[in-house]
Design a protein around this motif. Structure first.
Motif, PDB file in Angstrom:
ATOM      1  N   GLU A   1       0.099  29.001  22.269  1.00  0.00           N
ATOM      2  CA  GLU A   1      -0.307  30.330  22.708  1.00  0.00           C
ATOM      3  C   GLU A   1      -1.156  31.038  21.646  1.00  0.00           C
ATOM      4  OE1 GLU A   1       2.771  32.657  24.593  1.00  0.00           O
ATOM      5  OE2 GLU A   1       3.770  30.838  25.280  1.00  0.00           O
ATOM      6  N   CYS A   2      -1.557  30.319  20.608  1.00  0.00           N
ATOM      7  CA  CYS A   2      -2.463  30.850  19.594  1.00  0.00           C
ATOM      8  C   CYS A   2      -3.882  30.394  19.946  1.00  0.00           C
ATOM      9  CB  CYS A   2      -2.090  30.322  18.200  1.00  0.00           C
ATOM     10  SG  CYS A   2      -0.523  30.949  17.607  1.00  0.00           S
ATOM     11  N   HIS A   3      -4.828  31.305  19.782  1.00  0.00           N
ATOM     12  CA  HIS A   3      -6.213  31.008  20.152  1.00  0.00           C
ATOM     13  C   HIS A   3      -7.140  31.424  19.018  1.00  0.00           C
ATOM     14  CE1 HIS A   3      -4.691  30.421  24.218  1.00  0.00           C
ATOM     15  NE2 HIS A   3      -3.992  31.519  24.019  1.00  0.00           N
ATOM     16  N   VAL A   4      -8.106  30.588  18.732  1.00  0.00           N
ATOM     17  CA  VAL A   4      -9.069  30.837  17.656  1.00  0.00           C
ATOM     18  C   VAL A   4     -10.323  31.458  18.264  1.00  0.00           C
ATOM     19  CG1 VAL A   4     -10.455  29.747  15.847  1.00  0.00           C
ATOM     20  CG2 VAL A   4      -8.166  28.888  16.365  1.00  0.00           C
ATOM     21  N   ALA A   5     -10.880  32.422  17.574  1.00  0.00           N
ATOM     22  CA  ALA A   5     -12.116  33.067  18.032  1.00  0.00           C
ATOM     23  C   ALA A   5     -13.173  32.001  18.281  1.00  0.00           C
ATOM     24  CB  ALA A   5     -12.602  34.070  16.993  1.00  0.00           C
ATOM     25  N   GLY A   6     -13.879  32.155  19.406  1.00  0.00           N
ATOM     26  CA  GLY A   6     -14.931  31.210  19.770  1.00  0.00           C
ATOM     27  C   GLY A   6     -14.493  30.219  20.836  1.00  0.00           C
ATOM     28  N   THR A   7     -13.188  30.058  21.052  1.00  0.00           N
ATOM     29  CA  THR A   7     -12.723  29.129  22.088  1.00  0.00           C
ATOM     30  C   THR A   7     -12.694  29.840  23.438  1.00  0.00           C
ATOM     31  OG1 THR A   7     -10.403  29.655  21.636  1.00  0.00           O
ATOM     32  CG2 THR A   7     -11.323  27.746  20.502  1.00  0.00           C
ATOM     33  N   GLN A   8     -12.862  29.091  24.495  1.00  0.00           N
ATOM     34  CA  GLN A   8     -12.833  29.648  25.851  1.00  0.00           C
ATOM     35  C   GLN A   8     -11.397  30.015  26.223  1.00  0.00           C
ATOM     36  OE1 GLN A   8     -15.250  30.440  28.048  1.00  0.00           O
ATOM     37  NE2 GLN A   8     -16.765  29.909  26.499  1.00  0.00           N
ATOM     38  N   VAL A   9     -11.214  31.252  26.707  1.00  0.00           N
ATOM     39  CA  VAL A   9      -9.891  31.725  27.111  1.00  0.00           C
ATOM     40  C   VAL A   9      -9.996  32.418  28.458  1.00  0.00           C
ATOM     41  CG1 VAL A   9      -8.995  31.975  24.752  1.00  0.00           C
ATOM     42  CG2 VAL A   9     -10.174  33.896  25.835  1.00  0.00           C
ATOM     43  N   GLU A  10      -8.870  32.587  29.102  1.00  0.00           N
ATOM     44  CA  GLU A  10      -8.791  33.298  30.377  1.00  0.00           C
ATOM     45  C   GLU A  10      -8.809  34.803  30.129  1.00  0.00           C
ATOM     46  OE1 GLU A  10      -8.722  31.772  33.419  1.00  0.00           O
ATOM     47  OE2 GLU A  10      -9.036  29.927  32.275  1.00  0.00           O
ATOM     48  N   ALA A  11      -9.036  35.566  31.190  1.00  0.00           N
ATOM     49  CA  ALA A  11      -8.955  37.023  31.093  1.00  0.00           C
ATOM     50  C   ALA A  11      -7.515  37.397  30.775  1.00  0.00           C
ATOM     51  CB  ALA A  11      -9.387  37.655  32.413  1.00  0.00           C
ATOM     52  N   GLY A  12      -7.327  38.469  29.999  1.00  0.00           N
ATOM     53  CA  GLY A  12      -5.981  38.905  29.659  1.00  0.00           C
ATOM     54  C   GLY A  12      -5.960  39.675  28.361  1.00  0.00           C
ATOM     55  N   THR A  13      -4.757  39.888  27.867  1.00  0.00           N
ATOM     56  CA  THR A  13      -4.579  40.644  26.627  1.00  0.00           C
ATOM     57  C   THR A  13      -4.216  39.672  25.514  1.00  0.00           C
ATOM     58  OG1 THR A  13      -3.825  42.554  27.880  1.00  0.00           O
ATOM     59  CG2 THR A  13      -3.301  42.523  25.539  1.00  0.00           C
ATOM     60  N   TYR A  14      -4.916  39.783  24.399  1.00  0.00           N
ATOM     61  CA  TYR A  14      -4.706  38.911  23.248  1.00  0.00           C
ATOM     62  C   TYR A  14      -4.353  39.777  22.041  1.00  0.00           C
ATOM     63  CZ  TYR A  14      -6.516  35.269  26.180  1.00  0.00           C
ATOM     64  OH  TYR A  14      -6.682  34.382  27.216  1.00  0.00           O
ATOM     65  N   THR A  15      -3.248  39.441  21.395  1.00  0.00           N
ATOM     66  CA  THR A  15      -2.770  40.203  20.246  1.00  0.00           C
ATOM     67  C   THR A  15      -3.330  39.605  18.962  1.00  0.00           C
ATOM     68  OG1 THR A  15      -0.711  40.600  21.424  1.00  0.00           O
ATOM     69  CG2 THR A  15      -0.704  41.036  19.058  1.00  0.00           C
ATOM     70  N   CYS A  16      -3.921  40.445  18.124  1.00  0.00           N
ATOM     71  CA  CYS A  16      -4.445  39.987  16.837  1.00  0.00           C
ATOM     72  C   CYS A  16      -3.272  39.560  15.964  1.00  0.00           C
ATOM     73  CB  CYS A  16      -5.239  41.109  16.162  1.00  0.00           C
ATOM     74  SG  CYS A  16      -5.820  40.643  14.511  1.00  0.00           S
ATOM     75  N   MET A  17      -3.366  38.385  15.378  1.00  0.00           N
ATOM     76  CA  MET A  17      -2.283  37.864  14.539  1.00  0.00           C
ATOM     77  C   MET A  17      -2.278  38.511  13.158  1.00  0.00           C
ATOM     78  SD  MET A  17      -0.661  35.593  16.413  1.00  0.00           S
ATOM     79  CE  MET A  17       0.118  34.405  15.351  1.00  0.00           C
ATOM     80  N   SER A  18      -3.288  39.328  12.848  1.00  0.00           N
ATOM     81  CA  SER A  18      -3.344  39.998  11.564  1.00  0.00           C
ATOM     82  C   SER A  18      -2.865  41.440  11.659  1.00  0.00           C
ATOM     83  CB  SER A  18      -4.764  39.951  10.996  1.00  0.00           C
ATOM     84  OG  SER A  18      -4.830  40.645   9.775  1.00  0.00           O
ATOM     85  N   CYS A  19      -3.518  42.228  12.531  1.00  0.00           N
ATOM     86  CA  CYS A  19      -3.195  43.666  12.580  1.00  0.00           C
ATOM     87  C   CYS A  19      -2.344  44.055  13.781  1.00  0.00           C
ATOM     88  CB  CYS A  19      -4.475  44.504  12.539  1.00  0.00           C
ATOM     89  SG  CYS A  19      -5.473  44.402  14.055  1.00  0.00           S
ATOM     90  N   GLY A  20      -2.198  43.153  14.764  1.00  0.00           N
ATOM     91  CA  GLY A  20      -1.370  43.447  15.926  1.00  0.00           C
ATOM     92  C   GLY A  20      -2.084  44.204  17.036  1.00  0.00           C
ATOM     93  N   HIS A  21      -3.374  44.469  16.885  1.00  0.00           N
ATOM     94  CA  HIS A  21      -4.128  45.192  17.911  1.00  0.00           C
ATOM     95  C   HIS A  21      -4.192  44.368  19.193  1.00  0.00           C
ATOM     96  CE1 HIS A  21      -7.130  47.781  19.718  1.00  0.00           C
ATOM     97  NE2 HIS A  21      -7.894  46.712  19.930  1.00  0.00           N
ATOM     98  N   LEU A  22      -4.055  45.053  20.344  1.00  0.00           N
ATOM     99  CA  LEU A  22      -4.164  44.392  21.644  1.00  0.00           C
ATOM    100  C   LEU A  22      -5.614  44.388  22.086  1.00  0.00           C
ATOM    101  CD1 LEU A  22      -1.055  45.933  23.449  1.00  0.00           C
ATOM    102  CD2 LEU A  22      -1.235  43.751  22.254  1.00  0.00           C
TER     103      LEU A  22
END
Length: 138
Positions: free
Chosen positions: A93-114
């Motif tokens: 459930e971890c995703h790296v910037a630049g990879t294709q993802v579905e629509a939805g909410t992604y939580t930043c693993m650094s600052c926690g921003h949605l």
């Protein structure tokens, strides 16, 4: 003071009996270990010989079979890492910037921003801190 000869003889007999019992147990254990070692050596030799003789079956099955085995191995590795490390966010459930993802909410693993994505797209970095690792874990 007088020694009790009968009690002393009985004690030495018990010590001798215990020594014989321990020696027998040691011999039994060493024999069993030798038998188990020989068994597994033979078993592994048989397995290696079978793989050597039949590897062509895997290759003839095509790369799909190899890829399927790789996928199962990857899934097993992910499960092991997640459970051994008690990861709060499963790796799948971890995703790296630049990879294709579905629509939805992604939580930043650094600052926690949605970070909300309205459609499927390449995952951008965090809107706030520009960190490149997001989680879709709820």
């Amino acid at each position: 003071m007088k020694k009790d000869l009968q009690n002393s003889t009985s004690d030495s007999n018990l010590v001798e009996e215990a020594r014989k019992t321990l020696q027998g147990a040691k011999d039994w254990l060493l024999e069993d270990m030798a038998l188990m070692s020989a068994y597994w050596h033979d078993k592994m030799g048989y397995t290696e010989a079978w793989v050597d003789a039949n590897w062509h079956l895997v290759l003839d099955g095509g790369h799909e079979l190899v890829e399927e085995l790789d996928e199962k191995e990857d899934a097993a590795l992910l499960w092991l890492i997640n459970h051994v490390n008690n990861n709060p966010v499963p790796l799948e459930e971890c995703h790296v910037a630049g990879t294709q993802v579905e629509a939805g909410t992604y939580t930043c693993m650094s600052c926690g921003h949605l970070n909300k994505l309205p459609q499927a797209q390449a995952l951008p970095t965090c809107e706030i801190c520009h960190y490149g690792l997001m989680s879709s874990h709820g």
